[in-house]
Design a protein around this motif. Sequence first.
Motif, PDB file in Angstrom:
ATOM      1  N   GLY A 341       0.815  -1.214   0.000  1.00 44.48           N
ATOM      2  CA  GLY A 341       0.000   0.000   0.000  1.00 44.48           C
ATOM      3  C   GLY A 341       0.844   1.258   0.000  1.00 44.48           C
ATOM      4  N   ASN A 342       2.008   1.203  -0.651  1.00 42.47           N
ATOM      5  CA  ASN A 342       2.922   2.351  -0.630  1.00 42.47           C
ATOM      6  C   ASN A 342       3.157   2.967  -1.989  1.00 42.47           C
ATOM      7  OD1 ASN A 342       4.437   0.640   1.994  1.00 42.47           O
ATOM      8  ND2 ASN A 342       3.638   2.708   2.224  1.00 42.47           N
ATOM      9  N   ALA A 343       2.225   2.760  -2.944  1.00 42.07           N
ATOM     10  CA  ALA A 343       2.308   3.530  -4.183  1.00 42.07           C
ATOM     11  C   ALA A 343       2.130   4.999  -3.823  1.00 42.07           C
ATOM     12  CB  ALA A 343       1.222   3.081  -5.150  1.00 42.07           C
ATOM     13  N   GLY A 344       3.107   5.812  -4.166  1.00 39.48           N
ATOM     14  CA  GLY A 344       3.073   7.214  -3.764  1.00 39.48           C
ATOM     15  C   GLY A 344       3.839   7.495  -2.493  1.00 39.48           C
ATOM     16  N   GLY A 345       4.409   6.468  -1.859  1.00 38.03           N
ATOM     17  CA  GLY A 345       5.270   6.694  -0.701  1.00 38.03           C
ATOM     18  C   GLY A 345       4.687   6.188   0.600  1.00 38.03           C
ATOM     19  N   LEU A 346       5.464   6.367   1.669  1.00 39.02           N
ATOM     20  CA  LEU A 346       5.030   6.041   3.020  1.00 39.02           C
ATOM     21  C   LEU A 346       4.191   7.181   3.589  1.00 39.02           C
ATOM     22  CD1 LEU A 346       8.426   4.548   3.983  1.00 39.02           C
ATOM     23  CD2 LEU A 346       6.310   3.332   4.438  1.00 39.02           C
ATOM     24  N   ARG A 347       3.386   6.878   4.581  1.00 39.82           N
ATOM     25  CA  ARG A 347       2.460   7.869   5.125  1.00 39.82           C
ATOM     26  C   ARG A 347       2.548   7.913   6.644  1.00 39.82           C
ATOM     27  NH1 ARG A 347       0.897   5.563   0.501  1.00 39.82           N
ATOM     28  NH2 ARG A 347       0.216   6.995  -1.128  1.00 39.82           N
ATOM     29  N   ASN A 348       2.943   9.074   7.147  1.00 39.53           N
ATOM     30  CA  ASN A 348       3.124   9.280   8.588  1.00 39.53           C
ATOM     31  C   ASN A 348       4.088   8.246   9.177  1.00 39.53           C
ATOM     32  OD1 ASN A 348       1.274  11.444   8.585  1.00 39.53           O
ATOM     33  ND2 ASN A 348      -0.444  10.051   8.903  1.00 39.53           N
ATOM     34  N   LEU A 349       5.278   8.176   8.586  1.00 36.57           N
ATOM     35  CA  LEU A 349       6.317   7.317   9.150  1.00 36.57           C
ATOM     36  C   LEU A 349       6.694   7.868  10.526  1.00 36.57           C
ATOM     37  CD1 LEU A 349       8.442   4.984   8.228  1.00 36.57           C
ATOM     38  CD2 LEU A 349      10.022   6.903   8.343  1.00 36.57           C
ATOM     39  N   THR A 350       6.674   7.011  11.540  1.00 39.47           N
ATOM     40  CA  THR A 350       6.886   7.446  12.913  1.00 39.47           C
ATOM     41  C   THR A 350       7.910   6.561  13.596  1.00 39.47           C
ATOM     42  OG1 THR A 350       4.568   8.143  13.032  1.00 39.47           O
ATOM     43  CG2 THR A 350       5.747   7.904  15.121  1.00 39.47           C
ATOM     44  N   ILE A 351       8.860   7.172  14.272  1.00 41.25           N
ATOM     45  CA  ILE A 351       9.759   6.445  15.158  1.00 41.25           C
ATOM     46  C   ILE A 351       9.334   6.757  16.585  1.00 41.25           C
ATOM     47  CG2 ILE A 351      11.517   8.280  15.054  1.00 41.25           C
ATOM     48  CD1 ILE A 351      13.638   6.034  15.363  1.00 41.25           C
ATOM     49  N   ASP A 352       9.095   5.732  17.373  1.00 38.27           N
ATOM     50  CA  ASP A 352       8.590   5.952  18.721  1.00 38.27           C
ATOM     51  C   ASP A 352       9.575   6.763  19.549  1.00 38.27           C
ATOM     52  OD1 ASP A 352       6.334   4.572  18.118  1.00 38.27           O
ATOM     53  OD2 ASP A 352       6.748   2.847  19.413  1.00 38.27           O
ATOM     54  N   PRO A 353       9.081   7.776  20.266  1.00 38.87           N
ATOM     55  CA  PRO A 353       9.963   8.591  21.093  1.00 38.87           C
ATOM     56  C   PRO A 353      10.391   7.855  22.358  1.00 38.87           C
ATOM     57  CG  PRO A 353       7.690   9.256  21.401  1.00 38.87           C
ATOM     58  CD  PRO A 353       7.678   8.233  20.310  1.00 38.87           C
ATOM     59  N   GLY A 354      11.554   8.238  22.864  1.00 40.31           N
ATOM     60  CA  GLY A 354      12.006   7.752  24.150  1.00 40.31           C
ATOM     61  C   GLY A 354      11.600   8.705  25.254  1.00 40.31           C
ATOM     62  N   PRO A 355      12.079   8.474  26.490  1.00 37.96           N
ATOM     63  CA  PRO A 355      11.643   9.281  27.627  1.00 37.96           C
ATOM     64  C   PRO A 355      12.359  10.621  27.775  1.00 37.96           C
ATOM     65  CG  PRO A 355      13.123   7.545  28.367  1.00 37.96           C
ATOM     66  CD  PRO A 355      12.897   7.314  26.913  1.00 37.96           C
ATOM     67  N   MET A 356      13.485  10.819  27.073  1.00 35.90           N
ATOM     68  CA  MET A 356      14.288  12.027  27.293  1.00 35.90           C
ATOM     69  C   MET A 356      13.866  13.161  26.380  1.00 35.90           C
ATOM     70  SD  MET A 356      18.178  10.612  27.962  1.00 35.90           S
ATOM     71  CE  MET A 356      18.213   9.426  26.623  1.00 35.90           C
ATOM     72  N   ASP A 357      13.752  14.376  26.964  1.00 33.82           N
ATOM     73  CA  ASP A 357      13.496  15.549  26.158  1.00 33.82           C
ATOM     74  C   ASP A 357      14.817  16.092  25.612  1.00 33.82           C
ATOM     75  OD1 ASP A 357      14.737  16.986  28.218  1.00 33.82           O
ATOM     76  OD2 ASP A 357      12.850  17.734  29.045  1.00 33.82           O
ATOM     77  N   PHE A 358      14.742  17.222  24.921  1.00 27.28           N
ATOM     78  CA  PHE A 358      15.938  17.749  24.261  1.00 27.28           C
ATOM     79  C   PHE A 358      17.061  18.055  25.248  1.00 27.28           C
ATOM     80  CE2 PHE A 358      18.335  21.430  22.583  1.00 27.28           C
ATOM     81  CZ  PHE A 358      18.877  20.830  21.451  1.00 27.28           C
ATOM     82  N   GLU A 359      16.746  18.709  26.354  1.00 26.39           N
ATOM     83  CA  GLU A 359      17.783  19.048  27.336  1.00 26.39           C
ATOM     84  C   GLU A 359      18.403  17.801  27.929  1.00 26.39           C
ATOM     85  OE1 GLU A 359      18.934  22.016  27.782  1.00 26.39           O
ATOM     86  OE2 GLU A 359      17.480  22.937  26.432  1.00 26.39           O
ATOM     87  N   GLN A 360      17.605  16.789  28.176  1.00 25.54           N
ATOM     88  CA  GLN A 360      18.136  15.537  28.712  1.00 25.54           C
ATOM     89  C   GLN A 360      19.019  14.819  27.699  1.00 25.54           C
ATOM     90  OE1 GLN A 360      14.219  14.041  29.729  1.00 25.54           O
ATOM     91  NE2 GLN A 360      14.681  14.169  31.928  1.00 25.54           N
ATOM     92  N   LEU A 361      18.673  14.938  26.407  1.00 31.31           N
ATOM     93  CA  LEU A 361      19.524  14.337  25.378  1.00 31.31           C
ATOM     94  C   LEU A 361      20.884  15.032  25.305  1.00 31.31           C
ATOM     95  CD1 LEU A 361      17.008  13.661  22.476  1.00 31.31           C
ATOM     96  CD2 LEU A 361      18.234  11.959  23.828  1.00 31.31           C
ATOM     97  N   LEU A 362      20.889  16.356  25.453  1.00 34.26           N
ATOM     98  CA  LEU A 362      22.164  17.076  25.503  1.00 34.26           C
ATOM     99  C   LEU A 362      23.017  16.547  26.654  1.00 34.26           C
ATOM    100  CD1 LEU A 362      21.175  20.803  24.841  1.00 34.26           C
ATOM    101  CD2 LEU A 362      22.410  19.275  23.285  1.00 34.26           C
ATOM    102  N   ALA A 363      22.392  16.364  27.815  1.00 41.82           N
ATOM    103  CA  ALA A 363      23.124  15.842  28.964  1.00 41.82           C
ATOM    104  C   ALA A 363      23.599  14.419  28.711  1.00 41.82           C
ATOM    105  CB  ALA A 363      22.235  15.899  30.207  1.00 41.82           C
TER     106      ALA A 363
END
Length: 448
Positions: A341-363
């Motif tokens: 079902g991908n004629a025309g491409g993928l739709r809403n490709l999503t990678i599940d988020p982890g628990p860390m926000d941006f500031e925590q990722l910097l740390a």
Amino acid sequence: MSQTTTSALDEKDLEAIVSQVLDEARRAGATSAEAAASQDAGLSVNVRLGEVETLEYHKDQGIAVTVYMGQRKGTASTSDLKPESLREAAEAACRIARYTAEDPCAGLADPALMAQDYPALDLDHPWGLTADEGIEIARACEAAARERDARIVNSEGAGINSFRGTAVYGNTHGFVGGYATTRHSLSCSVLAGDDDGNMQRDYWYTVARHRDALQAAQAVGVEAADRALRRLGGRRLSTRRCPVLYSPDVARSVLGHFIAAIRGSTVYRKASFLVDRLGDPIFPEFVHIHEQPHIPRALGSAPFDNEGVATRARDLVSGGRLESYALDTYAARKLGMQSTGNAGGLRNLTIDPGPMDFEQLLAEMGTGLLVTELIGHGINMVTGDYSRGAAGFWVENGQIQYPVEEITVAGNLKDMFRDLRAVGSDMDLRGNVRTGSLLIDGLTVAGE
């Protein structure tokens, strides 16, 4: 049925037009056929330094018909939707098909895969934006950016766009389906300068199906200005290996390379480093990448693909393992598989988020490179070799130290996927690829 090239067409009109051109194709000798018709309309306004630079009304319509004579294929299109033009397009496609070579993989999608009782996805939210309103909003956006700081020394302008389109697809299996969509956006780009004559440009944008989901004009302008100001005083780095944190708006490009590597046409041509890797671990075990085509109002949502095949939520990567390629009917047949079902491409490709926000990722990264802009396309899909120009910020002890520019980030996508350490909770939903920041270990950063 009589239609002029300037008439306003709704979904039922387009369905009738598609049905007519399919009938014409059969009368001209096609054994099967498919057609897609659309009508789009919109308004675009761009201002620069407070003055209107461009103001455009858009209106387009057209139909493309593809016919099959056995396994010979021909395609024709027209923007004139009058009955005689539809007949001429169908006959032209049939004439082309008579001269093309037979292809055992050519043909319509399996009739059993056609979408039935597909969901309404709340994708149609017309704005009714007038030119005067658009000018006012764009001016307010740019003014907020220019007034943010005295170091905002110039502007590339602000633009607002409002679009509505209706599309219908049908084929000789008896499937005819369509729906309307809207897309509204606002963007701003400005230049910051310092006393030493250094200049930096940056931008920001907001986009949504519904106008109420857009960021306020002033907020877009302020963010554009702040991003440009943060880049002043950029330095180059000496060559080194270090972890790299991709901010969400550029992280989607990394997943874009993954999409390119699993696309059916790339796989059957053996032009991907992920050929014959189904079932293999290619990411760490915590990674889950999936397609969600039925999210209401999402920018990538669609009830069926460009061949009428029903779209569905499905895993592409589960437990870090590659579960599926992205296949249209032709690629599936070349690979001995079934369309995903991908004629025309993928739709809403999503990678599940982890628990860390941006500031925590910097740390979590500690010391390394934060990438906020990527330049160029130095990707070899066959080997996975990766090299792109970049700009961003150098980070030490989890704190941003200074902006960096004129650097290159290099590695291999196979290693980058394997060495993905974390996915942020700071999801960017402004597109068809939905991701948070991506923290990847051990890339080479080349500068001076």
